[in-house]
Design an enzyme around this catalytic site. Sequence first.
Site, PDB file in Angstrom:
ATOM      1  N   HIS A  18       0.843  -1.207   0.000  1.00 38.69           N
ATOM      2  CA  HIS A  18       0.000   0.000   0.000  1.00 38.69           C
ATOM      3  C   HIS A  18       0.879   1.259   0.000  1.00 38.69           C
ATOM      4  O   HIS A  18       0.613   2.220  -0.721  1.00 38.69           O
ATOM      5  CB  HIS A  18      -0.872   0.047   1.260  1.00 38.69           C
ATOM      6  CG  HIS A  18      -1.920  -1.018   1.362  1.00 38.69           C
ATOM      7  ND1 HIS A  18      -2.057  -1.832   2.462  1.00 38.69           N
ATOM      8  CD2 HIS A  18      -2.902  -1.391   0.506  1.00 38.69           C
ATOM      9  CE1 HIS A  18      -3.078  -2.655   2.284  1.00 38.69           C
ATOM     10  NE2 HIS A  18      -3.603  -2.422   1.102  1.00 38.69           N
ATOM     11  N   LYS A  42     -16.409  -7.232   6.401  1.00 38.54           N
ATOM     12  CA  LYS A  42     -15.162  -7.996   6.216  1.00 38.54           C
ATOM     13  C   LYS A  42     -14.587  -8.467   7.555  1.00 38.54           C
ATOM     14  O   LYS A  42     -13.545  -9.110   7.576  1.00 38.54           O
ATOM     15  CB  LYS A  42     -14.128  -7.149   5.469  1.00 38.54           C
ATOM     16  CG  LYS A  42     -14.531  -6.897   4.028  1.00 38.54           C
ATOM     17  CD  LYS A  42     -13.470  -6.123   3.264  1.00 38.54           C
ATOM     18  CE  LYS A  42     -13.969  -5.823   1.852  1.00 38.54           C
ATOM     19  NZ  LYS A  42     -13.251  -4.723   1.230  1.00 38.54           N
ATOM     20  N   ARG A  91      -2.326  -6.174  -8.438  1.00 39.63           N
ATOM     21  CA  ARG A  91      -1.269  -7.179  -8.289  1.00 39.63           C
ATOM     22  C   ARG A  91      -1.440  -8.218  -9.390  1.00 39.63           C
ATOM     23  O   ARG A  91      -1.486  -7.882 -10.552  1.00 39.63           O
ATOM     24  CB  ARG A  91      -1.343  -7.795  -6.891  1.00 39.63           C
ATOM     25  CG  ARG A  91      -0.997  -6.801  -5.790  1.00 39.63           C
ATOM     26  CD  ARG A  91      -1.479  -7.266  -4.464  1.00 39.63           C
ATOM     27  NE  ARG A  91      -2.917  -7.455  -4.510  1.00 39.63           N
ATOM     28  CZ  ARG A  91      -3.693  -7.710  -3.476  1.00 39.63           C
ATOM     29  NH1 ARG A  91      -3.156  -7.840  -2.303  1.00 39.63           N
ATOM     30  NH2 ARG A  91      -4.993  -7.835  -3.601  1.00 39.63           N
ATOM     31  N   SER A 129      -2.967  -7.810   2.643  1.00 40.26           N
ATOM     32  CA  SER A 129      -3.206  -7.735   4.089  1.00 40.26           C
ATOM     33  C   SER A 129      -3.631  -9.101   4.612  1.00 40.26           C
ATOM     34  O   SER A 129      -3.241  -9.501   5.716  1.00 40.26           O
ATOM     35  CB  SER A 129      -4.292  -6.702   4.397  1.00 40.26           C
ATOM     36  OG  SER A 129      -3.877  -5.423   3.995  1.00 40.26           O
TER      37      SER A 129
HETATM   38  O1  PNS Z   1      -8.818  -3.132   0.432  1.00 40.05           O
HETATM   39  P1  PNS Z   1      -9.907  -3.457  -0.531  1.00 40.05           P
HETATM   40  O2  PNS Z   1     -10.695  -4.662  -0.107  1.00 40.05           O
HETATM   41  O3  PNS Z   1      -9.404  -3.580  -1.942  1.00 40.05           O
HETATM   42  O4  PNS Z   1     -10.886  -2.191  -0.504  1.00 40.05           O
HETATM   43  C1  PNS Z   1     -12.092  -2.224  -1.211  1.00 40.05           C
HETATM   44  C2  PNS Z   1     -12.800  -0.862  -1.082  1.00 40.05           C
HETATM   45  C3  PNS Z   1     -13.035  -0.521   0.384  1.00 40.05           C
HETATM   46  C4  PNS Z   1     -11.953   0.216  -1.729  1.00 40.05           C
HETATM   47  C5  PNS Z   1     -14.147  -1.002  -1.838  1.00 40.05           C
HETATM   48  O5  PNS Z   1     -14.863  -2.084  -1.346  1.00 40.05           O
HETATM   49  C6  PNS Z   1     -14.985   0.262  -1.734  1.00 40.05           C
HETATM   50  O6  PNS Z   1     -14.716   1.242  -2.388  1.00 40.05           O
HETATM   51  N1  PNS Z   1     -16.038   0.219  -0.870  1.00 40.05           N
HETATM   52  C7  PNS Z   1     -16.903   1.346  -0.643  1.00 40.05           C
HETATM   53  C8  PNS Z   1     -18.317   1.086  -1.192  1.00 40.05           C
HETATM   54  C9  PNS Z   1     -18.286   1.245  -2.701  1.00 40.05           C
HETATM   55  O7  PNS Z   1     -18.195   2.338  -3.212  1.00 40.05           O
HETATM   56  N2  PNS Z   1     -18.301   0.088  -3.390  1.00 40.05           N
HETATM   57  C10 PNS Z   1     -18.085   0.005  -4.807  1.00 40.05           C
HETATM   58  C11 PNS Z   1     -19.350   0.040  -5.573  1.00 40.05           C
HETATM   59  S1  PNS Z   1     -18.996   0.827  -7.060  1.00 40.05           S
END
Ligand code: PNS
Length: 165
Positions: A18, A42, A91, A129
């Site tokens: 990150h 999660k 990745r 993670s």
């Molecule tokens: O660390 P991650 O799991 O890749 O993070 C995912 C995250 C939190 C960036 C993603 O799930 C997110 O943006 N969630 C917020 C809700 C949202 O906007 N979801 C996407 C629908 S377009």
Amino acid sequence: MIAAAVCPGTFDPITKGHIDVVDRALTLFDRVIVAVHVSPDKKPLFSVEERVTLAVEALNGRDGVQVTQFDGLLVTFAREHGAHVVIKGLRAVSDFEREFQMAQLGHLLDEGVETLFMMASTEYQFLSSSAVKEIARYGGDVSGLVPVNVDRALKGRLWPREGGG
Ligand code: PNS
């Protein structure tokens, strides 16, 4: 105009992968907002406040970085913070399908917000993670994969009787 980008994620916890993406985003944007999603579904190991604190400590000293938690939609958060760009690290190929779907849906919700993908650096291609937590849970050494404060926090959370944290 100051160009801002959002680096979103669950950051449970923040890893060197990150941090690499944030550092590279800083070469392209004046302001990088590290947005830590609450993501209760999660079942994170660390609370959102802890994840924010770990990220703040790990990114300490970098000009132009702001760490903040968020709940709700990413595109709404980006808009509210004056950012038109979301940066995601990619990745292995396995990331692509999920990230592609999220970027497309995000664009449907708000076509003014663009998602840019940054290829993870070679040494972090397989770093996540989840992998870090699994290795740490079984007593493996993750000190090369996470910043010092996160290594300490993992030991404290997963091995409290060993005196970690
Ligand atoms: O660390 P991650 O799991 O890749 O993070 C995912 C995250 C939190 C960036 C993603 O799930 C997110 O943006 N969630 C917020 C809700 C949202 O906007 N979801 C996407 C629908 S377009």
